[in-house]
Design a protein around this motif. Structure first.
Motif, PDB file in Angstrom:
ATOM      1  N   GLU A 283       7.413  56.854  14.755  1.00 34.64           N
ATOM      2  CA  GLU A 283       6.717  56.317  13.586  1.00 34.64           C
ATOM      3  C   GLU A 283       5.437  55.590  13.976  1.00 34.64           C
ATOM      4  OE1 GLU A 283       8.294  54.675   9.401  1.00 34.64           O
ATOM      5  OE2 GLU A 283       8.814  53.387  11.089  1.00 34.64           O
ATOM      6  N   MET A 284       5.374  55.078  15.194  1.00 36.02           N
ATOM      7  CA  MET A 284       4.197  54.348  15.654  1.00 36.02           C
ATOM      8  C   MET A 284       3.170  55.244  16.345  1.00 36.02           C
ATOM      9  SD  MET A 284       4.723  51.308  14.643  1.00 36.02           S
ATOM     10  CE  MET A 284       3.455  50.428  15.574  1.00 36.02           C
ATOM     11  N   HIS A 285       3.519  56.509  16.578  1.00 43.15           N
ATOM     12  CA  HIS A 285       2.606  57.364  17.346  1.00 43.15           C
ATOM     13  C   HIS A 285       1.502  57.927  16.456  1.00 43.15           C
ATOM     14  CE1 HIS A 285       1.086  60.281  20.216  1.00 43.15           C
ATOM     15  NE2 HIS A 285       1.827  59.688  21.137  1.00 43.15           N
ATOM     16  N   PRO A 286       0.241  57.885  16.887  1.00 41.16           N
ATOM     17  CA  PRO A 286      -0.879  58.351  16.054  1.00 41.16           C
ATOM     18  C   PRO A 286      -0.861  59.851  15.758  1.00 41.16           C
ATOM     19  CG  PRO A 286      -1.618  57.810  18.286  1.00 41.16           C
ATOM     20  CD  PRO A 286      -0.226  57.299  18.158  1.00 41.16           C
ATOM     21  N   LEU A 287      -0.166  60.649  16.560  1.00 44.17           N
ATOM     22  CA  LEU A 287      -0.104  62.090  16.302  1.00 44.17           C
ATOM     23  C   LEU A 287       0.995  62.479  15.312  1.00 44.17           C
ATOM     24  CD1 LEU A 287      -0.748  63.804  19.767  1.00 44.17           C
ATOM     25  CD2 LEU A 287      -2.333  63.379  17.891  1.00 44.17           C
ATOM     26  N   VAL A 288       1.786  61.492  14.871  1.00 42.83           N
ATOM     27  CA  VAL A 288       2.882  61.756  13.936  1.00 42.83           C
ATOM     28  C   VAL A 288       2.500  61.216  12.560  1.00 42.83           C
ATOM     29  CG1 VAL A 288       5.296  61.287  13.383  1.00 42.83           C
ATOM     30  CG2 VAL A 288       4.610  61.702  15.763  1.00 42.83           C
ATOM     31  N   SER A 289       2.487  62.097  11.572  1.00 42.49           N
ATOM     32  CA  SER A 289       2.099  61.674  10.221  1.00 42.49           C
ATOM     33  C   SER A 289       3.278  61.170   9.397  1.00 42.49           C
ATOM     34  CB  SER A 289       1.427  62.832   9.476  1.00 42.49           C
ATOM     35  OG  SER A 289       2.308  63.939   9.366  1.00 42.49           O
ATOM     36  N   LYS A 290       4.505  61.629   9.717  1.00 44.93           N
ATOM     37  CA  LYS A 290       5.671  61.186   8.950  1.00 44.93           C
ATOM     38  C   LYS A 290       6.923  61.381   9.786  1.00 44.93           C
ATOM     39  CE  LYS A 290       7.760  61.567   4.333  1.00 44.93           C
ATOM     40  NZ  LYS A 290       7.497  60.150   4.026  1.00 44.93           N
ATOM     41  N   VAL A 291       7.851  60.433   9.669  1.00 41.26           N
ATOM     42  CA  VAL A 291       9.138  60.523  10.352  1.00 41.26           C
ATOM     43  C   VAL A 291      10.252  60.529   9.315  1.00 41.26           C
ATOM     44  CG1 VAL A 291      10.706  59.457  12.026  1.00 41.26           C
ATOM     45  CG2 VAL A 291       8.234  59.313  12.373  1.00 41.26           C
ATOM     46  N   TYR A 292      11.205  61.440   9.493  1.00 48.73           N
ATOM     47  CA  TYR A 292      12.350  61.546   8.592  1.00 48.73           C
ATOM     48  C   TYR A 292      13.587  61.054   9.330  1.00 48.73           C
ATOM     49  CZ  TYR A 292       9.125  64.800   6.290  1.00 48.73           C
ATOM     50  OH  TYR A 292       8.026  65.378   5.703  1.00 48.73           O
ATOM     51  N   TYR A 293      14.004  59.829   9.016  1.00 46.94           N
ATOM     52  CA  TYR A 293      15.212  59.268   9.623  1.00 46.94           C
ATOM     53  C   TYR A 293      15.707  58.127   8.743  1.00 46.94           C
ATOM     54  CZ  TYR A 293      18.524  57.462  13.028  1.00 46.94           C
ATOM     55  OH  TYR A 293      19.675  57.042  13.646  1.00 46.94           O
ATOM     56  N   PRO A 294      16.928  58.209   8.227  1.00 47.45           N
ATOM     57  CA  PRO A 294      17.431  57.190   7.300  1.00 47.45           C
ATOM     58  C   PRO A 294      17.503  55.787   7.884  1.00 47.45           C
ATOM     59  CG  PRO A 294      18.777  59.175   7.200  1.00 47.45           C
ATOM     60  CD  PRO A 294      17.869  59.335   8.374  1.00 47.45           C
ATOM     61  N   GLY A 295      17.468  55.665   9.193  1.00 48.56           N
ATOM     62  CA  GLY A 295      17.508  54.346   9.805  1.00 48.56           C
ATOM     63  C   GLY A 295      16.214  53.574   9.679  1.00 48.56           C
ATOM     64  N   LEU A 296      15.146  54.242   9.261  1.00 49.94           N
ATOM     65  CA  LEU A 296      13.856  53.581   9.081  1.00 49.94           C
ATOM     66  C   LEU A 296      13.718  53.058   7.653  1.00 49.94           C
ATOM     67  CD1 LEU A 296      11.529  56.188  10.865  1.00 49.94           C
ATOM     68  CD2 LEU A 296      12.377  54.006  11.810  1.00 49.94           C
ATOM     69  N   PRO A 297      13.233  51.826   7.477  1.00 45.56           N
ATOM     70  CA  PRO A 297      13.034  51.284   6.128  1.00 45.56           C
ATOM     71  C   PRO A 297      12.093  52.144   5.285  1.00 45.56           C
ATOM     72  CG  PRO A 297      12.941  49.522   7.734  1.00 45.56           C
ATOM     73  CD  PRO A 297      12.987  50.809   8.520  1.00 45.56           C
ATOM     74  N   SER A 298      11.231  52.906   5.923  1.00 45.28           N
ATOM     75  CA  SER A 298      10.279  53.758   5.205  1.00 45.28           C
ATOM     76  C   SER A 298      10.937  55.010   4.635  1.00 45.28           C
ATOM     77  CB  SER A 298       9.142  54.177   6.145  1.00 45.28           C
ATOM     78  OG  SER A 298       9.654  54.877   7.282  1.00 45.28           O
ATOM     79  N   HIS A 299      12.147  55.320   5.058  1.00 45.12           N
ATOM     80  CA  HIS A 299      12.810  56.552   4.620  1.00 45.12           C
ATOM     81  C   HIS A 299      13.575  56.333   3.322  1.00 45.12           C
ATOM     82  CE1 HIS A 299      15.706  59.954   4.678  1.00 45.12           C
ATOM     83  NE2 HIS A 299      14.727  60.582   5.313  1.00 45.12           N
ATOM     84  N   GLN A 300      13.559  57.337   2.465  1.00 55.42           N
ATOM     85  CA  GLN A 300      14.239  57.268   1.172  1.00 55.42           C
ATOM     86  C   GLN A 300      15.725  56.947   1.306  1.00 55.42           C
ATOM     87  OE1 GLN A 300      16.294  60.131   0.910  1.00 55.42           O
ATOM     88  NE2 GLN A 300      17.268  59.675  -1.070  1.00 55.42           N
TER      89      GLN A 300
END
Length: 414
Positions: A283-300
């Motif tokens: 999630e912090m890497h500049p080459l990654v635009s989106k991460v899908y993982y329920p453990g992240l607060p950003s994930h639905q």
């Protein structure tokens, strides 16, 4: 304590993984359950054989119809999923097809989630209509989606959660309540979670299926499936599709899964812990635009951790900024991650869903299901997590170097 008949308090799932299903005193004192590697079983006399075939006497007849090794696995899985019984199948897709075809017939209608495993989608979208079974695919994000899809001939609702490969989490409470209200058979694929992280039966789900190839076995050396449900439904499944079509599990595969289940609790803890660390790095890497993982607060699906799921699992999806060619180059650059489909193994795996697991979808169907061409899915294994992150880093660095070389070449050409 007889673990199978303790009426006072159900043992912890970690304990059930090791002890549930064992028949006390049946294995001549062996600590480890034996492998009954036999195709058929001998009757004491003709009358006994006739009685077993008639269902008048308990006992084994032929391994396609039942085997002590597979039976131990079935009892264990029923206990772990908090359901009455289970059926062991030859593959995960045999579990899917067995659960569906045992109850659907020409003229019936099934509601299914748009985003599911590619071969499950192919069965529903390409095969069931041939047999006169109507299928409607929906997003399942809210109750209105369900209500709009409901028809007088709807008989079943099928989904998986978290969804493969974008890890979207469905609300099992809403799913179960809808099916109960309209007297529909509810089917959930619980492969990504295992029964230790999610128990669909807690939300009134009728049938739970697993690709036992994945976390249940955990060692990449078995192809198998499991169907868990009420005793009545399992009997129907065993006496119809599994008996007559024949997609039953071999005792050797059942024995390997029983061995794998003994370490399921410690493996799942490690998978979840490492996947969380990897997801945060991505999630912090500049080459990654989106991460899908329920453990992240950003994930639905993060809202369901603690409510529906005890953990987020070991699978992570992410979007790599750049072209399809760069995505392929990134995957090819991996040194520790193996390029392979499947998940839940000790080894970490990486794959490209659009061209691999979800290739049965058309490009339009993939887009509608939220599966982009740039999506990469990884199964985080049991290696040291710092080594896994180092492998991802060197692959990202390789992509950056390619871009730098491309710019240098363009400048030189001018």
């Amino acid at each position: 304590m007889n673990i199978n008949n303790n009426k006072n308090k159900a043992p912890h799932p970690d304990t059930l993984c090791i002890h549930a299903g064992k028949e006390k005193g049946a294995y001549h004192g062996a600590l480890t359950s034996p492998l009954f590697q036999t195709s058929t079983f001998v009757f004491e006399n003709a009358a006994q054989g006739a009685a077993r075939f008639a269902g008048e006497e308990p006992g084994y007849i032929y391994t396609r119809l039942g085997n002590p090794t597979t039976r131990e696995l079935e009892v264990k899985m029923a206990a772990l999923e908090k359901m009455e019984d289970a059926a062991a199948t030859a593959t995960g897709m045999a579990a899917v097809s067995g659960a569906l075809l045992s109850f659907l017939e020409a003229g019936d209608h099934i509601i299914a989630c748009k985003a599911i495993y590619g071969c499950s989608f192919a069965l529903l979208n390409h095969q069931l209509p041939k047999w006169g079974i109507e299928v409607t695919f929906i997003d399942m994000d809210n109750i209105e989606e369900f209500n709009q899809a409901l028809k007088p001939n709807t008989k079943m609702v099928f989904a998986e959660t978290p969804i493969n490969p974008n890890l979207r989490v469905l609300d099992l409470e809403m799913f179960g309540n809808f099916c109960q209200k309209h007297n529909l058979i509810s089917v959930i694929d619980n492969t990504f979670m295992s029964p230790l992280l999610q128990c669909p039966a807690d939300f009134g789900i009728d049938i739970v299926i697993h690709s036992a190839t994945k976390y249940l076995n955990g060692h990449g050396d078995v192809i198998a499936g499991i169907i868990v449900s009420s005793a009545e439904k399992i009997e129907t499944i065993k006496l119809t599709i599994l008996k007559d079509v024949g997609g039953t599990m071999s005792p050797h595969d059942a024995w390997l899964i029983l061995r794998g289940l003994k370490t399921l609790s410690v493996r799942m803890a490690r998978h979840c812990e490492s996947a969380q660390t990897v997801a945060e790095y991505l999630e912090m890497h500049p080459l990654v635009s989106k991460v899908y993982y329920p453990g992240l607060p950003s994930h639905q699906g993060h809202q369901f951790i603690g409510k529906q799921m005890k953990g987020a699992g070991g699978v992570v999806g992410f979007e790599l900024e750049g072209s399809v060619e760069e995505g392929q180059a990134f995957i090819d650059a991996m040194q520790l991650f193996s390029i392979a489909v499947s998940l839940g193994d000790a080894e970490s795996l990486i794959q490209h869903p659009a061209s691999m697991t979800h290739s049965p979808y058309t490009p339009e169907e993939r887009l509608s299901a939220g599966i982009s061409d740039g999506l990469i899915r990884i199964s985080v294994g049991l290696e040291n997590v710092n080594d896994l992150i180092a492998d991802l880093k060197q692959a990202f660095d390789y992509i950056l170097a390619l871009r730098s070389d491309s710019v240098s070449t363009a400048v030189s050409w001018r």
